[in-house]
Design a protein around this motif. Structure first.
Motif, mmCIF file in Angstrom:
data_model
loop_
_atom_site.group_PDB
_atom_site.id
_atom_site.type_symbol
_atom_site.label_atom_id
_atom_site.label_comp_id
_atom_site.label_asym_id
_atom_site.label_seq_id
_atom_site.Cartn_x
_atom_site.Cartn_y
_atom_site.Cartn_z
ATOM 1 N N VAL A 33 -9.007 -3.780 9.949
ATOM 2 C CA VAL A 33 -8.756 -4.839 8.973
ATOM 3 C C VAL A 33 -7.353 -4.676 8.401
ATOM 4 C CG1 VAL A 33 -11.184 -5.139 8.300
ATOM 5 C CG2 VAL A 33 -9.732 -3.602 7.003
ATOM 6 N N VAL A 34 -6.744 -5.809 8.107
ATOM 7 C CA VAL A 34 -5.503 -5.846 7.346
ATOM 8 C C VAL A 34 -5.935 -6.188 5.927
ATOM 9 C CG1 VAL A 34 -3.227 -6.922 7.123
ATOM 10 C CG2 VAL A 34 -4.296 -6.688 9.389
ATOM 11 N N TYR A 35 -5.397 -5.489 4.948
ATOM 12 C CA TYR A 35 -5.867 -5.718 3.581
ATOM 13 C C TYR A 35 -4.720 -5.822 2.591
ATOM 14 C CZ TYR A 35 -4.906 -0.704 3.124
ATOM 15 O OH TYR A 35 -4.288 0.525 3.121
ATOM 16 N N LEU A 36 -5.044 -6.407 1.448
ATOM 17 C CA LEU A 36 -4.169 -6.339 0.279
ATOM 18 C C LEU A 36 -4.826 -5.345 -0.670
ATOM 19 C CD1 LEU A 36 -3.378 -10.102 -0.451
ATOM 20 C CD2 LEU A 36 -1.920 -8.416 0.715
ATOM 21 N N ALA A 37 -4.036 -4.492 -1.285
ATOM 22 C CA ALA A 37 -4.594 -3.561 -2.265
ATOM 23 C C ALA A 37 -3.636 -3.459 -3.430
ATOM 24 C CB ALA A 37 -4.825 -2.189 -1.640
ATOM 25 N N ASN A 38 -4.152 -2.929 -4.525
ATOM 26 C CA ASN A 38 -3.357 -2.753 -5.730
ATOM 27 C C ASN A 38 -3.537 -1.330 -6.244
ATOM 28 O OD1 ASN A 38 -2.058 -2.965 -8.181
ATOM 29 N ND2 ASN A 38 -3.634 -4.238 -9.142
ATOM 30 N N SER A 39 -2.554 -0.483 -5.917
ATOM 31 C CA SER A 39 -2.542 0.880 -6.468
ATOM 32 C C SER A 39 -1.553 0.932 -7.621
ATOM 33 C CB SER A 39 -2.130 1.895 -5.415
ATOM 34 O OG SER A 39 -2.939 1.791 -4.279
ATOM 35 N N THR A 40 -0.375 0.338 -7.379
ATOM 36 C CA THR A 40 0.661 0.240 -8.416
ATOM 37 C C THR A 40 1.403 -1.064 -8.213
ATOM 38 O OG1 THR A 40 2.236 1.408 -6.980
ATOM 39 C CG2 THR A 40 1.023 2.735 -8.575
ATOM 40 N N LYS A 84 0.247 -4.492 -2.394
ATOM 41 C CA LYS A 84 0.713 -3.916 -1.140
ATOM 42 C C LYS A 84 -0.189 -4.365 0.000
ATOM 43 C CE LYS A 84 -0.937 -0.093 0.552
ATOM 44 N NZ LYS A 84 -0.744 1.218 1.152
ATOM 45 N N VAL A 85 0.364 -4.265 1.210
ATOM 46 C CA VAL A 85 -0.411 -4.596 2.401
ATOM 47 C C VAL A 85 -0.644 -3.303 3.173
ATOM 48 C CG1 VAL A 85 1.683 -5.127 3.755
ATOM 49 C CG2 VAL A 85 -0.509 -6.094 4.446
ATOM 50 N N ILE A 115 -6.976 0.261 -7.388
ATOM 51 C CA ILE A 115 -7.991 -0.232 -8.334
ATOM 52 C C ILE A 115 -8.650 -1.508 -7.811
ATOM 53 C CG2 ILE A 115 -6.891 0.842 -10.342
ATOM 54 C CD1 ILE A 115 -6.141 -2.134 -11.178
ATOM 55 N N GLN A 116 -7.980 -2.163 -6.830
ATOM 56 C CA GLN A 116 -8.536 -3.371 -6.215
ATOM 57 C C GLN A 116 -8.153 -3.387 -4.735
ATOM 58 O OE1 GLN A 116 -6.043 -5.775 -8.952
ATOM 59 N NE2 GLN A 116 -7.823 -7.149 -8.980
ATOM 60 N N ALA A 117 -8.985 -4.028 -3.914
ATOM 61 C CA ALA A 117 -8.627 -4.226 -2.505
ATOM 62 C C ALA A 117 -9.367 -5.435 -1.963
ATOM 63 C CB ALA A 117 -8.975 -2.990 -1.688
ATOM 64 N N LEU A 118 -8.740 -6.073 -0.989
ATOM 65 C CA LEU A 118 -9.308 -7.276 -0.386
ATOM 66 C C LEU A 118 -8.926 -7.332 1.095
ATOM 67 C CD1 LEU A 118 -10.598 -10.178 -0.780
ATOM 68 C CD2 LEU A 118 -8.246 -10.984 -1.138
ATOM 69 N N PRO A 119 -9.915 -7.280 2.005
ATOM 70 C CA PRO A 119 -9.602 -7.461 3.428
ATOM 71 C C PRO A 119 -9.145 -8.906 3.655
ATOM 72 C CG PRO A 119 -11.833 -6.587 3.108
ATOM 73 C CD PRO A 119 -11.346 -7.060 1.771
ATOM 74 N N ILE A 120 -8.036 -9.080 4.377
ATOM 75 C CA ILE A 120 -7.539 -10.450 4.587
ATOM 76 C C ILE A 120 -7.542 -10.867 6.050
ATOM 77 C CG2 ILE A 120 -6.164 -10.564 2.473
ATOM 78 C CD1 ILE A 120 -3.670 -9.994 4.235
ATOM 79 N N ALA A 121 -7.634 -9.894 6.961
ATOM 80 C CA ALA A 121 -7.709 -10.255 8.378
ATOM 81 C C ALA A 121 -8.496 -9.196 9.124
ATOM 82 C CB ALA A 121 -6.313 -10.397 8.975
ATOM 83 N N ARG A 177 4.935 -7.610 5.837
ATOM 84 C CA ARG A 177 5.908 -6.853 5.049
ATOM 85 C C ARG A 177 7.123 -7.686 4.650
ATOM 86 N NH1 ARG A 177 6.179 -2.148 8.854
ATOM 87 N NH2 ARG A 177 4.356 -0.917 8.323
ATOM 88 N N GLU A 178 7.286 -8.829 5.288
ATOM 89 C CA GLU A 178 8.386 -9.713 4.876
ATOM 90 C C GLU A 178 8.157 -10.227 3.450
ATOM 91 O OE1 GLU A 178 9.198 -12.814 7.735
ATOM 92 O OE2 GLU A 178 9.227 -11.368 9.396
ATOM 93 N N TRP A 179 6.887 -10.258 3.017
ATOM 94 C CA TRP A 179 6.567 -10.799 1.689
ATOM 95 C C TRP A 179 5.949 -9.783 0.732
ATOM 96 C CZ3 TRP A 179 5.100 -13.196 6.302
ATOM 97 C CH2 TRP A 179 5.881 -14.300 6.662
ATOM 98 N N VAL A 180 5.339 -8.723 1.319
ATOM 99 C CA VAL A 180 4.592 -7.768 0.488
ATOM 100 C C VAL A 180 5.020 -6.337 0.806
ATOM 101 C CG1 VAL A 180 2.276 -7.040 -0.203
ATOM 102 C CG2 VAL A 180 2.615 -9.331 0.686
ATOM 103 N N ALA A 181 5.094 -5.499 -0.213
ATOM 104 C CA ALA A 181 5.447 -4.089 -0.011
ATOM 105 C C ALA A 181 4.325 -3.363 0.729
ATOM 106 C CB ALA A 181 5.679 -3.428 -1.363
ATOM 107 N N ASP A 182 4.648 -2.245 1.346
ATOM 108 C CA ASP A 182 3.603 -1.464 2.010
ATOM 109 C C ASP A 182 3.550 -0.046 1.454
ATOM 110 O OD1 ASP A 182 5.997 -0.601 3.099
ATOM 111 O OD2 ASP A 182 5.117 -0.168 5.051
ATOM 112 N N ARG A 183 4.204 0.167 0.321
ATOM 113 C CA ARG A 183 4.239 1.501 -0.261
ATOM 114 C C ARG A 183 3.577 1.532 -1.627
ATOM 115 N NH1 ARG A 183 7.688 4.715 3.213
ATOM 116 N NH2 ARG A 183 6.771 3.849 5.101
ATOM 117 N N THR A 184 3.109 2.726 -1.982
ATOM 118 C CA THR A 184 2.561 2.963 -3.317
ATOM 119 C C THR A 184 3.520 3.885 -4.049
ATOM 120 O OG1 THR A 184 0.278 2.742 -2.572
ATOM 121 C CG2 THR A 184 0.627 4.022 -4.563
ATOM 122 N N ASN A 185 3.775 3.593 -5.310
ATOM 123 C CA ASN A 185 4.541 4.507 -6.145
ATOM 124 C C ASN A 185 3.548 5.551 -6.673
ATOM 125 O OD1 ASN A 185 5.685 5.773 -8.408
ATOM 126 N ND2 ASN A 185 7.024 4.028 -8.783
#
Ligand SMILES: [Zn+2]
Length: 275
Positions: free
Chosen positions: A109-116, A119-120, A138-144, A160-168
């Motif tokens: 799965v490709v997902y969106l998540a929120n750690s900081t 991110k993808v 703290i949140q995650a959502l499978p998108i594909a 990655r052209e639109w969303v970061a792939d790193r966590t601080n």
């Protein structure tokens, strides 16, 4: 203090509940880590590192727990694991094709998540939701949903052209994070990625490539008494003996009053644990 366990430190298994339940594995012992919150703990590195794969003693740990020969030999340590779009299984050059069959040529799965922040990322279907907990999201959502690791990597690369792939990770440890409307972010991204998805589908007509319009939204909370003001970390190579009070657990970190310990980084380290 009394000796609770001695043995090799391993990645903490997690259970998705509220808050997340962590098991601290030291050798054969499996301790309920959540119950250690608020307690003083002593962790001593016994100056011995054993490869997680072949058990041989190694001076240095590579890729979070391997000796150098295993690091060079194992498919799980290859650079295509960090950059899945470089998967070379099709060329017949996978270091361990049977490992590739079980881990890479499987639904991802490709997902969106929120750690900081947004991110993808990608993960094997069976790693849901463990992967997100390991990152301290703290949140995650499978998108594909796609049929191989390589395809998930190609899609992630484009996103990655639109969303970061790193966590601080410093912010992650300090719990500096705001909720994000992941559903709205997903729908916004679909507008951007739609034509690339069609391209991928025509390039790989026999593979499964599906945008998930109604993926399940996950929320995570972590066991804590307080979050740290500074994201300092312990280094077991330099400080082989830690004595501190456990204040929180997040991602694969034990968060003590004075500093944090990345358990994953010290997988394969022989330790004694006292409480
Ligand atoms: Zn080894």
């Amino acid at each position: 203090m009394e000796l609770l366990a001695r043995g090799r430190l391993q990645k903490m298994p997690v259970v998705h509940q509220t808050p997340v339940a962590y098991t601290l594995k030291v050798g054969d012992a499996a301790l309920d880590a959540n119950t250690l919150l608020g307690k003083p703990i002593k962790l001593v590195f016994e100056n011995e590192i054993r490869c997680s794969n072949c058990q041989r003693l190694t001076k240095k740990s590579f890729n979070q727990g391997y000796c150098y020969p295993c690091f060079q030999k194992l498919a799980s340590c290859d650079k295509c694991i960090m950059s899945p779009e470089l998967c070379h299984y099709d060329q017949g050059t996978c270091r361990e094709p049977s490992w590739g069959d079980a881990h890479c040529m499987q639904p991802h799965v490709v997902y969106l998540a929120n750690s900081t922040g947004l991110k993808v990322g990608i993960t094997r279907g069976t790693q849901v939701p463990t992967r997100w907990i390991d990152q301290g999201a703290i949140q995650a959502l499978p998108i594909a949903s796609v049929s191989t690791r390589k395809l998930s990597g190609m899609l992630e690369n484009k996103l990655r052209e639109w969303v970061a792939d790193r966590t601080n990770w410093r912010k992650m440890l300090k719990h500096e994070v705001e909720e994000i409307d992941l559903l709205a972010e997903r729908d916004k991204l679909f507008g951007e990625i739609n034509s690339y998805l069609s391209e991928l589908k025509s390039q790989f007509p026999d593979e499964q490539i599906e945008w998930l319009v109604s993926g399940e939204l996950f929320n995570f909370s972590y066991p804590h008494l307080a979050w740290p003001e500074k994201a300092k970390t312990y280094n077991l190579d330099k400080t082989p003996e830690i004595e501190d009070t456990l204040m929180a657990i997040k991602g694969q970190y034990l968060i003590f009053e004075q500093a944090c310990l990345n358990i994953r980084k010290y997988g394969a380290y022989e330790v004694s644990l006292y409480a």
